[in-house]
Design an enzyme around this catalytic site. Structure first.
Site, PDB file in Angstrom:
ATOM      1  CB  CYS A 182      -6.005  70.905   4.626  1.00 40.11           C
ATOM      2  SG  CYS A 182      -5.264  69.385   4.019  1.00 40.11           S
ATOM      3  CB  CYS A 189      -6.939  68.051   6.830  1.00 33.51           C
ATOM      4  SG  CYS A 189      -5.256  68.679   6.636  1.00 33.51           S
ATOM      5  CB  CYS A 201      -6.837  70.941 -13.978  1.00 29.71           C
ATOM      6  SG  CYS A 201      -5.420  72.011 -13.700  1.00 29.71           S
ATOM      7  CB  CYS A 251      -5.573  72.371 -17.236  1.00 34.24           C
ATOM      8  SG  CYS A 251      -4.635  71.241 -16.183  1.00 34.24           S
TER       9      CYS A 251
END
Length: 492
Positions: A55, A58, A403, A406
């Protein structure tokens, strides 16, 4: 064979000792399915981070969490649980996203952690969680020590331990300990010099923020209930001109706020920090009744935000404060005239603001010189003209250049625009949301985010939640458009 078996306990012990040594390298305890229940129960208060090694959020939190654990060592332990390994314990506590932070008391899930996630913020927040809900004060020295604090202090003065008012105060302190510092005394004489002659609650502002422009001690005059005291603290805790920090900025977002950014440092230079704050307060006091709040902040703490949101460079403002206004609607203004020491420039800026003469600051790319393609390029400066054209139905994609989703959508979105190009009543558009301010009403939290702005209903943009194939977009537009969509191939 017996001799081999006899070695097993020793080997196991050595393994556990080795593992313990690895965990002990940091000050964050590593807990798991096998030991969580009995180790968590050993601590009155504990902050636990449930995480996954892969993560990104994290990983970003980890150094601050570790630093906070070191500073809180001996006060409040911090622990972590790897949910990719300890699935039972994470499932039991309803962990569905990472990182999830929870406060445990004597091994029981007490509440979610909703405080700041910087090391300073975690330390400040968790110190309030340690110990009693309200600190007992027995002497004048206790009172002075408690109120000489970086944060505001709430102190109750009561006639005795059996006071019904004290019982209600302690109930309120228990409910709000995450957000405020509480203390109480049954020695009424401790409050005499603060004007206390009956059971009372006083709000003491942080000593570093004492000013001649407002009272440093405020009495709570309502009947003591949790809701009434919460309202009082919410309305008064920050005072006329609080010190805006990374930790408290979310609490100040819901208001129209003028902020003075400069080299503020209350630890090393409290006098210099208050020099400019007093000038902001002097001018601000003349406009206090008009609904604008004021704050001061360390420019270095917010440099990235100032560059991103207001287009400021590191040298803008120089040695004097740089002034911004951000309204609760998200409108932004900057004072381009240099802050003068007599406060006159700030006074002129506020007069222009309240008279509606200021031009809003909008972060925007330049308006494209050519914009004849099937997908119209929108920037913040052209948003009103294109997306809010009252006669056009507009499908607008908010994207980020980096992105991946995208980029995958781009050829399909272009094909959609090509099919509808001959329909003069509909516009297929896109805007780089990382380089342009996103207007109010368009809640963009991730990419791509797509909205439909219907002709005649520009104040009610509709988020597109469907699949992202051309046929799905067409089906949506046929259903939602203000007119009959033309130019679509029949096979679709």
């Amino acid at each position: 064979m017996a001799s081999v078996r006899s070695l097993i306990p020793s080997v196991t012990l050595l393994f556990l000792v080795f593992c313990g040594a690895v965990v002990a390298r940091g000050d964050v305890l590593q807990l798991g399915d096998a030991d969580f229940d009995y180790l968590a129960a050993e601590h009155e208060t504990m902050l636990v981070k449930f995480y996954a090694p892969w993560c990104g959020h994290c990983k970003k939190l980890a150094p601050d969490f570790e630093a906070a654990a070191t500073r809180l060592k001996g006060t409040v332990p911090l622990a972590k649980v790897d949910c990719t390994v300890s699935t039972e314990i994470c499932g039991r506590f309803g962990v569905t996203g990472y990182p999830t932070l929870k406060i445990f008391r004597n091994g029981q899930d007490s509440s979610p952690y909703d405080g700041p996630r910087s090391a300073d913020g975690i330390v400040s927040y968790m110190k309030k969680q340690a110990g009693p809900d309200s600190v007992t004060l027995n002497s004048e020295a206790d009172l002075e020590f408690f109120i000489q604090h970086f944060d505001a202090s709430v102190v109750g003065f009561f006639s005795g331990p059996d006071s019904t008012q004290l019982a209600e105060f302690l109930k309120s302190a228990s409910a709000m300990r995450e957000h405020f510092r509480f203390a109480h005394t049954t020695h009424m004489a401790l409050g005499f010099k603060h004007g206390v002659d009956t059971e009372s609650i006083l709000l003491f502002r942080p000593p570093r923020l004492n000013s001649r422009f407002e009272d440093s001690v405020l009495p709570f005059t309502d009947t003591i209930t949790t809701n009434a005291l919460r309202r009082f603290l919410r309305d008064n805790i920050f005072g006329m001109c609080p010190h805006l920090t990374i930790e408290n900025r979310d609490k100040l977002k819901g208001r129209d706020l003028l902020t003075a950014y400069y080299d503020l440092d209350y630890l090393r230079n409290p006098k210099g920090s208050n020099y400019w704050r007093n000038r902001v307060m002097k001018v601000g006091s003349e406009f206090a009744s008009q609904g604008l709040s004021f704050a001061v902040a360390n420019r270095k703490d917010f440099m990235d935000e100032l560059e991103e949101e207001f287009g400021l460079g590191a040298k803008d403002g120089g040695d004097v404060p740089f002034i911004t206004i951000r309204t609760r609607q998200g409108f932004k203004y900057t004072m381009r005239e240099e802050f003068t020491r007599d406060g006159k420039s700030l006074e002129r800026f506020l007069q222009d603001y309240f008279a509606g003469r200021l031009k809003r600051y909008i972060k925007s790319e330049p308006i494209p010189e050519k914009n004849k393609g099937p997908v119209k390029v929108v920037v913040a400066e052209s948003f009103e003209e294109i997306v809010n054209d009252p006669e056009k139905d507009v499908l607008i994609e908010f994207y980020a250049p980096w992105c991946g989703h995208c980029k995958s959508l781009e050829p399909k979105y272009k094909e959609l625009a090509e099919q509808l190009y001959s329909d003069s009543n509909i516009v297929i558009a896109k805007m780089d949301a990382t380089a342009n301010d996103v207007p109010q009403g368009f809640d963009v939290q991730g990419f791509p985010t797509i909205f439909f702005s219907r002709a005649g209903k520009k104040d009610q943009p509709l988020r597109y939640e469907g699949a992202r194939e051309v046929k799905d977009f067409l089906k949506f537009l046929k259903r939602e458009a203000s007119h009959v969509v033309s130019g679509v191939r029949e096979e679709l």
